[in-house]
Design a protein around this motif. Structure first.
Motif, PDB file in Angstrom:
ATOM      1  N   UNK A 106       0.900  -1.441   0.054  1.00  0.00           N
ATOM      2  CA  UNK A 106       0.112   0.013   0.147  1.00  0.00           C
ATOM      3  C   UNK A 106       0.713   1.311  -0.019  1.00  0.00           C
ATOM      4  N   UNK A 107       2.250   1.079   0.153  1.00  0.00           N
ATOM      5  CA  UNK A 107       3.096   2.169   0.144  1.00  0.00           C
ATOM      6  C   UNK A 107       2.987   2.985  -1.055  1.00  0.00           C
ATOM      7  N   UNK A 112       2.506   7.100  -5.539  1.00  0.00           N
ATOM      8  CA  UNK A 112       1.828   7.711  -6.710  1.00  0.00           C
ATOM      9  C   UNK A 112       1.375   9.118  -6.655  1.00  0.00           C
ATOM     10  N   UNK A 113       1.246   9.634  -5.285  1.00  0.00           N
ATOM     11  CA  UNK A 113       0.841  10.843  -5.154  1.00  0.00           C
ATOM     12  C   UNK A 113       1.976  11.975  -5.556  1.00  0.00           C
ATOM     13  N   UNK A 118       0.681  17.186 -11.573  1.00  0.00           N
ATOM     14  CA  UNK A 118       2.133  18.207 -11.959  1.00  0.00           C
ATOM     15  C   UNK A 118       1.504  19.465 -12.249  1.00  0.00           C
ATOM     16  N   UNK A 119       2.321  20.535 -11.759  1.00  0.00           N
ATOM     17  CA  UNK A 119       1.818  21.707 -11.901  1.00  0.00           C
ATOM     18  C   UNK A 119       3.107  22.564 -12.545  1.00  0.00           C
ATOM     19  N   UNK A 120       2.840  23.039 -13.676  1.00  0.00           N
ATOM     20  CA  UNK A 120       3.844  23.707 -14.550  1.00  0.00           C
ATOM     21  C   UNK A 120       3.948  25.193 -14.029  1.00  0.00           C
ATOM     22  N   UNK A 497       5.644   8.001 -19.417  1.00  0.00           N
ATOM     23  CA  UNK A 497       5.196   9.092 -18.434  1.00  0.00           C
ATOM     24  C   UNK A 497       4.290   8.535 -17.403  1.00  0.00           C
ATOM     25  N   UNK A 498       3.996   9.566 -16.546  1.00  0.00           N
ATOM     26  CA  UNK A 498       3.081   8.832 -15.384  1.00  0.00           C
ATOM     27  C   UNK A 498       1.709   8.741 -16.089  1.00  0.00           C
ATOM     28  N   UNK A 499       1.080   9.538 -16.802  1.00  0.00           N
ATOM     29  CA  UNK A 499      -0.154   9.116 -17.675  1.00  0.00           C
ATOM     30  C   UNK A 499      -0.353   8.106 -18.264  1.00  0.00           C
TER      31      UNK A 499
END
Length: 536
Positions: A106-107, A112-113, A118-120, A497-499
């Motif tokens: 579960x860690x 994942x958070x 992602x904020x540019x 990438x993450x998505x």
């Protein structure tokens, strides 16, 4: 660069296979890089750093987490790129933690958070996942150091400590690392199933429910050794609702009839924790049809005066609890109960050689061991041979005496071959200061393969503290030799990438064998990429 297993040179692959649509995961290769300069926002100065972390397992993710929080506290803008060889993140959380330890896995929700949302914006600290990028092959460490202010190596241990004995070349002798990676669905170890199947002599008549009438010897007294024994005892039928790879079902079936876990020293010196011992003790009570056996005589011999002194004080309390549990198990009537399967935890046995069958010198027959006695001062006891021997029948041997780190190209000068780690001081790699970019290390590659997942928390904090101290006197680099996005695009590397990974994650969660199973792991890199990078 060294040849890499199960991957093809990017020059041989078609652009449609290796080229990634970087639009949702990576910055445009042609856009200006705002992180190359000091930015002024609302009349405040924000230093902009670029950090590369090699490895997305616990060490890499915890390092990214604490770097992010440290930069945010100091109001620095930073881009942290977590670079992973596989298309999937989380390292040993996905491919090392036992499938019946779902609470430990579960860690990865915490990890994942890091990559979500992602904020540019100028004031942010962004953490990116760059999967399917092999450092040392697709891009070198030297190249990374020319593009980033900091490079942090956290790729763990990718080899094993070898048990070099007569007969250790036999195909029925595997490392526990290989076996664990196989049952956890690691793409590089799918082939191990054929070796295990041949060793256990599985036939077409064996069903996924039937117990395999075979003997397995696990050498080592750590948690990995006990995990292997427990998985073999439970069998796949009892792990149906976990994320164990489906390819294990026809091989392990309903479990293995005889499993012995052996070590040179006594119960006080074992590296296992009480949780793993308790799980073995409870196998019969919890309905797994497996009795647990430990010799009262071996426990007694292992608890000599020096060992008793090792249990004194607060540090010895966990060992005392383990010994109490083992003594209780040794005296339990359940040891005499008839079960189809059994696990023996043996002490004071030193493997000497592996014998083969008389009629087939290519097949393992037994592990020849010498009984030992503990000699020496508390904390420094050694297992000394007694001249008394014992033969343990074995169809398969799993060697679990420790993982070992390996050096990537370009970091060999800083690598300690004997220890399998990068020489470092609080995470800063020794003698690497002649380069403009700082080189750091975290996790097993820093301290050796010890501890649990949580051990990486103070380890990562220690390395991050070193980085932040060094950055106090260092400004972001005004000029860099290119950027990772354009270099990977030029080389037609298919970056996940993450998505992209989230599409693979969705695929695994919608192709489960049961409603209770967390996921059905895709065990082929090709299929992982197809699921991750599909359009629409």
């Amino acid at each position: 660069m060294p040849a890499r297993l199960f991957r093809v040179s990017p020059l041989w692959l078609q652009p449609s296979v290796r080229f990634s649509s970087l639009s949702c995961s990576l910055n445009s290769a042609h856009s200006p890089d705002p992180s190359r300069e000091t930015l002024f926002v609302n009349r405040r100065c924000y230093s902009s750093y670029k950090i590369a972390i090699v490895g997305s397992g616990p060490a890499g993710c915890y390092s990214a987490k604490y770097l992010k929080s440290s930069f945010e506290k100091q109001e620095h803008r930073a881009q942290i790129d977590v670079i992973e060889r596989l298309p999937t993140p989380f390292g040993l959380v996905r491919y090392g933690v036992a499938p019946d330890h779902s609470e430990v896995k579960n860690v990865q929700n915490d990890f994942a958070a890091l990559f979500e949302g992602t904020d540019e914006s100028v004031e942010s600290v962004n953490v990116r996942f760059l999967g399917n990028v092999e450092v040392g092959w697709d891009v070198t460490v030297t190249e990374l150091r020319s593009m980033y202010d900091i490079v942090l190596l956290a790729y763990g241990c990718e080899s094993d400590r070898k048990l070099v004995l007569p007969g250790s070349h036999l195909p029925q002798i595997l490392s526990a690392r290989e076996f664990v990676a196989w049952y956890n669905g690691h793409p590089d170890f799918v082939h191990v199933g054929e070796q295990v199947s041949k060793a256990l002599q599985v036939t077409a008549a064996d069903t996924v429910e039937s117990v395999r009438n075979a003997h397995v010897v696990v050498i080592g007294h750590g948690n990995v050794a006990l995990d292997c024994a427990r998985i073999l005892a439970k069998g796949c039928q009892n792990l149906h609702d976990t994320d164990i790879a489906s390819h294990t079902f026809p091989v392990i079936g309903g479990g293995i009839s005889h499993i012995s876990v052996i070590g040179r020293r006594g119960p006080i010196q074992g590296a296992f924790t009480i949780k793993e011992i308790r799980e073995l003790v409870r196998l019969q009570k919890e309905g797994y049809g497996t009795s647990f056996h430990v010799s009262p005589q071996e426990l007694k011999l292992g608890m000599n005066e020096a060992s008793i002194q090792e249990m004194e004080g607060l540090a010895g309390r966990p060992k005392q609890r383990i010994c109490d549990l083992l003594l209780k198990a040794a005296a339990s009537e359940s040891q005499t109960s008839e079960c189809e399967k059994r696990v023996d935890l043996r002490f004071l046995l030193k493997p000497l050689r592996f014998e083969t069958k008389d009629d087939d010198p290519s097949r393992l027959s037994a592990v020849i061991c010498e009984k030992t006695a503990l000699r020496g001062e508390p904390g420094c006891q050694k297992a000394i041979g007694t001249g008394e021997y014992e033969s343990l029948y074995a169809d398969l041997v799993l060697v679990s005496i420790g993982y070992k780190g390996t050096a990537l190209p370009d970091v060999e000068p800083f690598f300690d071959e004997e220890m399998g780690i990068l020489r470092n001081r609080n995470g800063k790699v020794d003698q690497s200061n002649d380069f403009e970019c700082g080189l750091y290390v975290a996790g097993w590659l820093k301290r050796g393969p010890s501890g649990i997942i949580g051990t990486n928390i103070p380890d990562a904090k220690d390395t991050v503290a070193s980085i932040m101290r060094d950055l106090l006197d260092t400004k972001p680099r005004v000029q860099r030799a290119g950027d990772i996005d354009s270099i990977l695009a030029e080389r037609k590397i298919q970056v996940v990438g993450w998505e992209d990974y989230k599409r693979l994650d969705d695929y695994e969660q919608t192709h489960k064998r049961s409603d209770n199973q967390p996921r059905e792991k895709v065990v082929s890199i090709k299929q992982q990429l197809e699921a991750a990078l599909k359009s629409g």
